[in-house]
Design an enzyme around this catalytic site. Structure first.
Site, PDB file in Angstrom:
ATOM      1  N   TYR A   1       0.816  -1.209   0.000  1.00 31.02           N
ATOM      2  CA  TYR A   1       0.000   0.000   0.000  1.00 31.02           C
ATOM      3  C   TYR A   1       0.854   1.265   0.000  1.00 31.02           C
ATOM      4  CZ  TYR A   1      -4.671  -1.999   0.767  1.00 31.02           C
ATOM      5  OH  TYR A   1      -5.874  -2.631   0.617  1.00 31.02           O
TER       6      TYR A   1
ATOM      7  N   LYS B   1       3.259 -15.184   1.727  1.00 35.29           N
ATOM      8  CA  LYS B   1       3.551 -16.051   0.583  1.00 35.29           C
ATOM      9  C   LYS B   1       5.065 -16.268   0.576  1.00 35.29           C
ATOM     10  CE  LYS B   1       1.455 -17.128  -2.809  1.00 35.29           C
ATOM     11  NZ  LYS B   1       1.062 -18.519  -3.194  1.00 35.29           N
TER      12      LYS B   1
ATOM     13  N   ASP C   1      -2.813 -17.886   0.310  1.00 40.76           N
ATOM     14  CA  ASP C   1      -3.839 -18.469  -0.573  1.00 40.76           C
ATOM     15  C   ASP C   1      -4.500 -19.668   0.092  1.00 40.76           C
ATOM     16  OD1 ASP C   1      -1.417 -19.828  -0.799  1.00 40.76           O
ATOM     17  OD2 ASP C   1      -1.665 -20.307  -2.922  1.00 40.76           O
TER      18      ASP C   1
ATOM     19  N   ASP D   1      -6.331  -7.255   3.932  1.00 39.16           N
ATOM     20  CA  ASP D   1      -7.464  -6.608   3.271  1.00 39.16           C
ATOM     21  C   ASP D   1      -8.372  -7.667   2.655  1.00 39.16           C
ATOM     22  OD1 ASP D   1      -8.986  -4.469   2.099  1.00 39.16           O
ATOM     23  OD2 ASP D   1      -7.974  -4.875   0.201  1.00 39.16           O
TER      24      ASP D   1
ATOM     25  N   ASP E   1     -12.264  -9.279   4.066  1.00 43.99           N
ATOM     26  CA  ASP E   1     -13.521  -9.278   3.302  1.00 43.99           C
ATOM     27  C   ASP E   1     -14.113 -10.685   3.255  1.00 43.99           C
ATOM     28  OD1 ASP E   1     -13.284  -6.565   2.660  1.00 43.99           O
ATOM     29  OD2 ASP E   1     -13.970  -6.885   0.602  1.00 43.99           O
TER      30      ASP E   1
HETATM   31  C1  IPM Z   1     -10.468  -1.509   3.656  1.00 41.60           C
HETATM   32  C2  IPM Z   1     -10.695  -0.870   2.322  1.00 41.60           C
HETATM   33  C3  IPM Z   1      -9.560   0.092   2.036  1.00 41.60           C
HETATM   34  C4  IPM Z   1      -8.278  -0.721   1.928  1.00 41.60           C
HETATM   35  C5  IPM Z   1      -9.769   1.006   0.834  1.00 41.60           C
HETATM   36  C6  IPM Z   1     -11.059   1.776   0.897  1.00 41.60           C
HETATM   37  C7  IPM Z   1      -8.615   1.959   0.658  1.00 41.60           C
HETATM   38  O1  IPM Z   1     -10.812  -1.856   1.345  1.00 41.60           O
HETATM   39  O2  IPM Z   1     -10.360  -0.774   4.655  1.00 41.60           O
HETATM   40  O3  IPM Z   1     -10.442  -2.729   3.737  1.00 41.60           O
HETATM   41  O4  IPM Z   1      -7.957  -1.240   0.866  1.00 41.60           O
HETATM   42  O5  IPM Z   1      -7.589  -0.816   2.944  1.00 41.60           O
HETATM   43 MG    MG Z   2     -10.895  -3.849   2.112  1.00 44.30          MG
END
Ligand code: IPM
Ligand code: MG
Length: 367
Positions: A144, A195, A228, A252, A256
Site C-alpha cells: 500500500y 507467501k 492463498d 485486506d 472481506d
Molecule cells: C479496507 C478498504 C480500504 C483498503 C480502501 C477503501 C482503501 O478496502 O479498509 O479494507 O484497501 O484498505
Molecule cells: Mg478492504
C-alpha cells in the site's frame, strides 16, 4: 476542559457512510445523555464529500482535528463519480493518509457469527455457528505504501506500473506483538499468513514472527500458512482459526472473505490503532469493513451495525469503557434476537427494517 472529556471526530464520508454514521451518532448521544459521559463530538468532510466541497479528499483542518481526537469514527469513502480522478486525488487517499500519518499500524477486524444470523451466511450453519475470529492486519506498510511506485511510459508507447511490497523487521515485529497479546486474551492461537513460497519479504515475515514467538511469546500456539491456503481454509473450516495475522494486502482480502462468513459485510467493525506517542496517547480510527456501497446509497436500507460495533470497539480500545462496550454489544445482539433485519441479512420470518429503524431499535435496547 474537564479531564474526562473525550474528543470524537465523525467522518461520515461517501455513499452509505453518512447514513451509518448518523445511526452511530444516535448511539454516542445516548451514552452522553444516559451514562453522563462527556464525549465531545465534532464532524468533518472526507473523501468524495471533501473533494466536492474543497477539491481535496481531506483538508488540513480536518486532518488536524483527527490528530487531536481520542477516536475517529469513519464511515466510508469513494464512489464511481470519482473513478476517473488522478490517483493522488482519489477519495481513498484521505483514508490512507490518516492511517499513515496517525501511524495506525494495527488494524483489528473481528469476524463473529452471531447465533441469530447463522442462516444469513452463505456457508452451512455447522461451519459458521460459533465462529469468532480476529484478523490482525498490518495497516501502514507493505504494498500500500512501498516505494518505488507509479506508472511510467516505456518504449513502444507502452506503460509500466510498479508497486513495491516491503516490510522491515521492526514493522513485522510490532504487528506480530499485537497479534500475540490479543491471542493471549483469547484462545492463544495465531495463524500468520504470507507467501513465503514466492516472496522474499514473505520469508522475512515468517522468520521474524517465529523469532518473536520463540523469544517472547513461548506460550502462544503459532502456525504459519500461505495466504492463498488461508483463503481456502477460511471457507473450508473457518473455526480452526483464532487470530489471523496478515500484512496489509493479504489482510485486506482475508478480512472481506471472513466478513462474508458472518452473513454480511454490513456487520463487521474494525479498529485501527496507532503507536503510543510521548504522552502515552494512542491515536485510533474506527470504521466498518464495508465500503461506500454507492448502489444502495441514500435508500435507508444499509446496515448500521458494523459502524455501531466499531464505536463499541472505540469504547473498549480508546475510551477505557469496557463495560459500556459490552453493554452496546448486548443491545445489538438483542436487536437481532428480536428478529430485526436490514435487507442484507434478511431471512424468512424476520422483520425487515430500514437503517434508521435498526438504529432506533438498538437505542431502545440500550435503555
Ligand atoms: C479496507 C478498504 C480500504 C483498503 C480502501 C477503501 C482503501 O478496502 O479498509 O479494507 O484497501 O484498505
Ligand atoms: Mg478492504
Amino acid at each position: 476542559m474537564p479531564s474526562n472529556q473525550r474528543k470524537i471526530l465523525l467522518l461520515p464520508g461517501d455513499g452509505i457512510g453518512p447514513e451509518v454514521v448518523r445511526e452511530t451518532k444516535k448511539v454516542i448521544d445516548w451514552f452522553n445523555k444516559k451514562k453522563s459521559l462527556d464525549f465531545k463530538l465534532d464532524q468533518g468532510l472526507i473523501g468524495g464529500a471533501a473533494i466536492d466541497e474543497h477539491g481535496v479528499p481531506i483538508t488540513d483542518e480536518v486532518f488536524y482535528k483527527a490528530l487531536e481526537s481520542d477516536a475517529v469514527i469513519f464511515g466510508a469513502c469513494g464512489g464511481p463519480k470519482y473513478d476517473k480522478l488522478e490517483f493522488s486525488k482519489k477519495p481513498e487517499r484521505a483514508l490512507l493518509k490518516l492511517r499513515k500519518e496517525l501511524k495506525l499500524f494495527a488494524n483489528l477486524r473481528p469476524a463473529i457469527c452471531f447465533k441469530q444470523l447463522v442462516d444469513a451466511s452463505s456457508l452451512k450453519p455447522e461451519i459458521v455457528s460459533g465462529l469468532d475470529i480476529l484478523i490482525v492486519r498490518e495497516l501502514t506498510g507493505g504494498i500500500y505504501f512501498g516505494e518505488p511506485r507509479g506508472v511510467q511510459p516505456i518504449e513502444n508507447g507502452e506503460r509500466r506500473g510498479v508497486n513495491t511490497h516491503v516490510y522491515t523487521t521492526k514493522e513485522i515485529k510490532r504487528i506480530a506483538k499485537v497479534a500475540f497479546e490479543l491471542a493471549a486474551k483469547r484462545n492463544n492461537k495465531v495463524t500468520s499468513c504470507e507467501k513465503s513460497n514466492v516472496m522474499e519479504a514473505g520469508v522475512l515475515w515468517r522468520e521474524e514472527v517465529q523469532n518473536l514467538k520463540d523469544n517472547e511469546y513461548k506460550k502462544i500456539n503459532l502456525n504459519h500458512m500461505l495466504a492463498d491456503n488461508c483463503a481456502m481454509q477460511l471457507l473450508r473450516n473457518p473455526k480452526q482459526f483464532d487470530v489471523i495475522l496478515a500484512d496489509n494486502l493479504f489482510g485486506d482480502m482475508l478480512s472481506d472473505e471472513a466478513a462474508m462468513l458472518t452473513g454480511s459485510l454490513g456487520l463487521l467493525p474494525s479498529a485501527s490503532l496507532g503507536v503510543k506517542d510521548k504522552n502515552g496517547r494512542t491515536r485510533s480510527l474506527y470504521e466498518p469493513v464495508h465500503g461506500s456501497a454507492p448502489d444502495i446509497e441514500g435508500k435507508n436500507i444499509s446496515n448500521p451495525i458494523a459502524t455501531i460495533l466499531s464505536f463499541s470497539m472505540a469504547l473498549k480500545y480508546s475510551l477505557g469503557l469496557e463495560k459500556e462496550s459490552a453493554h452496546l454489544d448486548k443491545a445489538v445482539e438483542k436487536t437481532l434476537e428480536d428478529g430485526l433485519r436490514t435487507p442484507d441479512i434478511m431471512s424468512k420470518g424476520k422483520k425487515k427494517v430500514s437503517t434508521s429503524d435498526m438504529g432506533d431499535a438498538i437505542i431502545s435496547n440500550l435503555n
